[in-house]
Design a protein around this motif. Structure first.
Motif, PDB file in Angstrom:
ATOM      1  N   GLN A 108      34.958  34.443  40.290  1.00 41.36           N
ATOM      2  CA  GLN A 108      35.722  33.735  39.261  1.00 41.36           C
ATOM      3  C   GLN A 108      34.832  32.759  38.491  1.00 41.36           C
ATOM      4  O   GLN A 108      35.000  32.563  37.302  1.00 41.36           O
ATOM      5  CB  GLN A 108      36.921  33.003  39.881  1.00 41.36           C
ATOM      6  N   GLU A 111      32.679  34.823  36.083  1.00 41.21           N
ATOM      7  CA  GLU A 111      33.506  35.297  34.977  1.00 41.21           C
ATOM      8  C   GLU A 111      33.780  34.159  33.972  1.00 41.21           C
ATOM      9  O   GLU A 111      33.581  34.294  32.775  1.00 41.21           O
ATOM     10  CB  GLU A 111      34.807  35.839  35.603  1.00 41.21           C
ATOM     11  N   LYS A 112      34.199  32.997  34.505  1.00 42.21           N
ATOM     12  CA  LYS A 112      34.605  31.907  33.616  1.00 42.21           C
ATOM     13  C   LYS A 112      33.438  31.199  32.948  1.00 42.21           C
ATOM     14  O   LYS A 112      33.599  30.566  31.914  1.00 42.21           O
ATOM     15  CB  LYS A 112      35.447  30.875  34.395  1.00 42.21           C
ATOM     16  N   ASP A 147      43.154  38.263  43.703  1.00 42.90           N
ATOM     17  CA  ASP A 147      42.039  37.596  43.027  1.00 42.90           C
ATOM     18  C   ASP A 147      41.584  36.310  43.727  1.00 42.90           C
ATOM     19  O   ASP A 147      40.520  35.782  43.412  1.00 42.90           O
ATOM     20  CB  ASP A 147      42.404  37.300  41.557  1.00 42.90           C
ATOM     21  N   GLN A 148      42.393  35.826  44.678  1.00 42.68           N
ATOM     22  CA  GLN A 148      42.039  34.559  45.334  1.00 42.68           C
ATOM     23  C   GLN A 148      41.299  34.747  46.657  1.00 42.68           C
ATOM     24  O   GLN A 148      40.881  33.766  47.285  1.00 42.68           O
ATOM     25  CB  GLN A 148      43.312  33.729  45.607  1.00 42.68           C
ATOM     26  N   GLN A 151      37.891  33.098  47.277  1.00 42.34           N
ATOM     27  CA  GLN A 151      37.922  31.628  47.309  1.00 42.34           C
ATOM     28  C   GLN A 151      38.492  31.149  48.649  1.00 42.34           C
ATOM     29  O   GLN A 151      38.092  30.102  49.145  1.00 42.34           O
ATOM     30  CB  GLN A 151      38.756  31.081  46.161  1.00 42.34           C
ATOM     31  N   SER A 196      46.725  38.847  33.421  1.00 41.96           N
ATOM     32  CA  SER A 196      46.099  37.531  33.508  1.00 41.96           C
ATOM     33  C   SER A 196      46.588  36.612  32.394  1.00 41.96           C
ATOM     34  O   SER A 196      46.852  37.047  31.282  1.00 41.96           O
ATOM     35  CB  SER A 196      44.581  37.741  33.417  1.00 41.96           C
TER      36      SER A 196
END
Ligand code: TYM
Length: 331
Positions: A108, A111-112, A147-148, A151, A196
């Motif tokens: 993530q 990506e960000k 997606d988490q 993390q 998203s």
């Protein structure tokens, strides 16, 4: 002791991915009388340039949304992250044991940050704050979308590292994911991607607050493939399968039942059937959200009560952490 923790960013309206992958799980766990702690993670929503006025509106709107989706503040602890300072305190403590390469690998972040010239530090340490959210409550289970997962692995690693350096303190939190098709609901415009909030094309998602016309339009325009039958194959036919998953969720019918019902339909006609089912499923939820949103006094009270309950759980955990780290002097 089982304790469930999860969080959601207050960034505008939620979409069906958030609802099917996460919020509906939370409602189920709450109704099974599990101990559930839910945070509207406002601090996580300021890692990229944000509009302060919008953020505070979004916090209230998210509170109304969660209540409208069936979260019951008498049964769960629902609160605003920034009102509980233990999150940022623990974040600092964990940031002293977390390494920079470990964070730089997280997808993530990659990506960000890929299009940013100057990357804010907050974006980089975002997952450490997320780990602190979870560990501050000694949570054992974390229900989220797919997606988490990485993390939460960081939270597991940091728990393990902390325990081995300073003595057993945190349970390792397990990830709770629903059935595969809901854990990663796909974009309506590109079924290879997940649905998203940050996709610039609003036709890629169904938001909980979309009106019937928008829902019909977006589902009608959903990208499928060149086969006109309605069959389920998530690998080979992700577009139509994604619609079948959504349809199955909102009607509570099995995928087999749905495919049988749609046997003589082409995908064009089938899309209208899905859209109709989504519109009627969302209607009562939308009415509830609207009703809660029109009573900001009540929403503020819910958040205030939630903050007290949340601090009741995590302040003693933080005290324990401070003792273990040598921050509290024992004489
Ligand atoms: P956020 O706010 O982006 O998303 C909230 C939840 O929605 C899930 N989700 C999806 N599930 C299925 N299909 C999709 N297309 C889809 N899109 C989103 C997410 O997986 C998530 O469960 N970093 C978190 C917030 C957070 C948090 C935490 C979560 C902060 N601290 C501690 C758990 C525990 C986030 O940005 O979620």
């Amino acid at each position: 002791q089982k304790r469930i923790f999860s969080g959601i960013q207050p960034t505008g309206a939620i979409h069906l991915g958030n609802y099917l992958g996460a919020i509906s799980q939370w409602v189920k766990l709450q109704n099974n009388n599990e101990e559930v702690v839910l945070s509207i993670v406002d601090l996580h929503s300021m890692t990229l340039r944000h509009d302060p006025k919008q953020l505070s509106e979004n916090i209230l709107h998210m509170t109304a949304t969660l209540l409208g989706c069936g979260i019951n503040p008498d049964k769960v602890t629902l609160f605003q992250q920034s009102t509980v300072p233990e999150h940022t305190q623990l974040c600092w403590c964990l940031s002293c044991i977390c390494t920079m390469p470990r964070l730089a690998h997280l997808p993530q972040y990659k990506e960000k940050s890929k299009d940013l010239k100057d990357i804010p530090l907050g974006l980089f340490i975002y997952p450490v704050l997320q780990a602190a959210d979870i560990l501050a409550y000694k949570a054992t289970h974390v229900p989220v979308g797919e997606d988490q997962v990485q993390q939460i692995q960081l939270a597991q690693d940091l728990a393990r590292m902390f325990n081995s350096r300073f003595g057993n303190t945190f349970p390792e939190p397990h990830t709770l994911i629903t059935g595969t098709e809901f854990a990663r609901l796909r974009s309506l415009r590109d079924p290879q991607k997940k649905m998203s909030k940050s996709d610039p094309d609003p036709k890629s998602r169904i938001c909980m607050t979309d009106n019937p016309d928008e829902i019909v339009r977006n589902i009608k325009k959903a990208v499928t493939d060149f086969t006109s039958e309605v069959t389920y194959d998530l690998e080979k036919r992700p577009g139509v399968s994604n619609l079948i998953s959504i349809h199955s969720f909102v009607t509570n019918k099995s995928i087999e039942e749905i495919c049988l019902e749609a046997e003589n339909m082409n995908t064009g006609k089938y899309k209208l059937m899905v859209a109709e089912a989504v519109v009627s499923y969302l209607k009562p939820i939308q009415d509830q959200i609207q009703q809660y949103y029109s009573d900001p006094g009540y929403l503020m009270q819910v958040l205030q009560d939630g903050k007290v309950k949340a601090r009741n759980i995590c302040s003693s955990n933080l005290e324990e952490v401070e003792y273990k780290l040598g921050l509290r002097i024992n004489i």
